[in-house]
Scaffold this active site. Structure first.
Site, PDB file in Angstrom:
ATOM      1  N   GLY A 183       0.872  -1.176   0.069  1.00  0.00           N
ATOM      2  CA  GLY A 183       0.005   0.012   0.008  1.00  0.00           C
ATOM      3  C   GLY A 183       0.774   1.416   0.151  1.00  0.00           C
ATOM      4  N   SER A 184       1.460   1.338  -1.224  1.00  0.00           N
ATOM      5  CA  SER A 184       2.333   2.510  -1.362  1.00  0.00           C
ATOM      6  C   SER A 184       2.100   3.958  -1.069  1.00  0.00           C
ATOM      7  CB  SER A 184       3.115   2.329  -2.670  1.00  0.00           C
ATOM      8  OG  SER A 184       3.972   3.491  -2.979  1.00  0.00           O
ATOM      9  N   GLY A 185       2.665   4.672  -0.533  1.00  0.00           N
ATOM     10  CA  GLY A 185       2.392   6.245  -0.157  1.00  0.00           C
ATOM     11  C   GLY A 185       2.943   6.644  -1.433  1.00  0.00           C
ATOM     12  N   PHE A 186       3.828   6.483  -2.168  1.00  0.00           N
ATOM     13  CA  PHE A 186       4.252   7.111  -3.217  1.00  0.00           C
ATOM     14  C   PHE A 186       3.271   7.075  -4.230  1.00  0.00           C
ATOM     15  CE2 PHE A 186       6.548   6.898  -7.274  1.00  0.00           C
ATOM     16  CZ  PHE A 186       7.424   7.845  -7.285  1.00  0.00           C
ATOM     17  N   ASP A 224       1.971   1.350   3.950  1.00  0.00           N
ATOM     18  CA  ASP A 224       3.060   2.279   4.331  1.00  0.00           C
ATOM     19  C   ASP A 224       2.762   3.257   4.891  1.00  0.00           C
ATOM     20  OD1 ASP A 224       5.160   3.855   3.721  1.00  0.00           O
ATOM     21  OD2 ASP A 224       4.959   4.147   1.641  1.00  0.00           O
ATOM     22  N   ASP A 266       5.219  12.698  -2.571  1.00  0.00           N
ATOM     23  CA  ASP A 266       5.224  11.957  -1.570  1.00  0.00           C
ATOM     24  C   ASP A 266       5.798  12.601  -0.287  1.00  0.00           C
ATOM     25  OD1 ASP A 266       5.049   9.539  -0.024  1.00  0.00           O
ATOM     26  OD2 ASP A 266       6.630   8.651  -1.125  1.00  0.00           O
ATOM     27  N   ARG A 313      11.288   0.576   9.488  1.00  0.00           N
ATOM     28  CA  ARG A 313      12.336   0.916   7.983  1.00  0.00           C
ATOM     29  C   ARG A 313      13.371   2.082   8.350  1.00  0.00           C
ATOM     30  NH1 ARG A 313       9.232   3.063   2.569  1.00  0.00           N
ATOM     31  NH2 ARG A 313      11.056   4.653   1.864  1.00  0.00           N
ATOM     32  N   HIS A 361      16.471   0.603   3.151  1.00  0.00           N
ATOM     33  CA  HIS A 361      16.360   1.162   1.749  1.00  0.00           C
ATOM     34  C   HIS A 361      17.597   1.918   1.521  1.00  0.00           C
ATOM     35  CE1 HIS A 361      13.838   2.311  -1.418  1.00  0.00           C
ATOM     36  NE2 HIS A 361      13.249   3.342  -0.777  1.00  0.00           N
TER      37      HIS A 361
END
Ligand code: SPV
Ligand code: MG
Length: 290
Positions: free
Chosen positions: A41-44, A81, A54, A155, A186
């Site tokens: 569920g990507s915020g980007f 996310d 973002d 993260r 990351h």
């Protein structure tokens, strides 16, 4: 077995799990149909789908609502996310139960300051919170969950912020000790060297999570062979595929002066109606429309 149990079991198993990004339920359904183990569920992606950066521009409720819609559409586990957790540990304590109630199986929370800037932006503003502050946020997240199979993934953006491997390892170890079920590390380097070095040095007990957007040459077989990575996330491939396809088709329609040139190559209207859940509605019609 519940969806959360399936996710936790797979995350902790020696087999690498793969998650595909989604910014809406349709993208999530396509990812599920393609066989991905989980939905990211990507915020980007959600930010991009609203055509905004973002950078904590969208509200937590906009993201939460989309996660709820996605989790209601697919049976595949959803990893939300939650960026920085939308504030401090207090905000996290209130947000985590809402994500859990929305049906997601895990949250990923990053150690940047709020408001955040996106990780892969050239010369982005990458500031990290103190380790102790983020430990408190992880502890708050763990204490707030109701289902013990709901996963809290911490993260660290230490490599993204240019703070180096020692800082990244220090943070990852501290976050595991604070209760994280996995550590997402990351990197925005165009080769996997920095990540491979971190993975080799990782001496923790929880699995690692990678997002190889910047170093796409590292494929699943290579990641699986590393042995310490439980999950690979493809962070933005749904929105990039959508943007590429729309650009091409829109340009062709303008240059052709009509839709005659693209029609045969596009998914049919029947295909889209099927993706909308036509079979389920037909069953409702058969049963209840008397
Ligand atoms: C996202 O997809 O929102 C992520 C991954 O957090 S990245 O954009 O690479 O930071
Ligand atoms: Mg994100």
């Amino acid at each position: 077995m519940t969806r959360h149990q399936r996710f936790r079991q797979k995350l902790q198993s020696p087999l690498l799990m793969h998650a595909m990004s989604a910014h809406n339920p349709l993208a999530a359904r396509l990812a599920q149909d393609a066989g991905f183990d989980a939905i990211w569920g990507s915020g980007f992606e959600l930010s991009a789908s609203y055509a905004v950066p973002d950078a904590s521009i969208l509200s937590s409720s906009q993201h939460l609502d989309m996660m709820r819609a996605i989790a209601a559409t697919v049976d595949t586990p959803v990893i939300a996310d939650i960026d920085t957790g939308f504030g401090n540990a207090i905000n996290v304590a209130y947000m985590v139960p809402q994500y859990e109630a929305a049906g997601v199986s895990a949250v990923v929370m990053e150690d940047k300051t709020f408001p955040k800037d996106t990780s892969l932006r050239a010369d982005g503003r990458q500031e990290l919170v103190r380790i102790a502050e983020f430990e408190g946020k992880i502890q708050a997240a763990c204490a707030a969950r109701r289902d013990p199979d709901f996963c809290i993934i911490a993260r660290t953006e230490a490599l993204i912020a240019g703070l180096g491997e020692t800082e990244a390892l220090t943070r990852a170890r501290a976050y595991e000790a604070a209760g994280a079920d996995a550590i997402l590390i990351h990197s925005k380097q165009s080769t996997p060297d920095e990540i491979l070095s971190f993975v080799a040095a990782w001496d923790g007990g929880v699995p690692l999570v990678l997002v190889p957007t910047a170093y796409p040459q590292l494929c699943e077989a290579d990641i699986q062979a590393l042995g310490k990575v439980g999950l690979v996330i493809y962070g933005n491939h749904a929105i990039r595929a959508a943007v590429g396809a729309m650009r091409e088709v829109f340009a062709r329609i303008r240059s052709d002066g009509g839709i005659h040139g693209v029609d045969a190559s596009l998914p049919s209207v029947k295909d889209i109606i099927a993706l909308q859940g036509d079979a389920a509605m037909r069953e409702l019609e058969r049963r209840y429309l008397k």
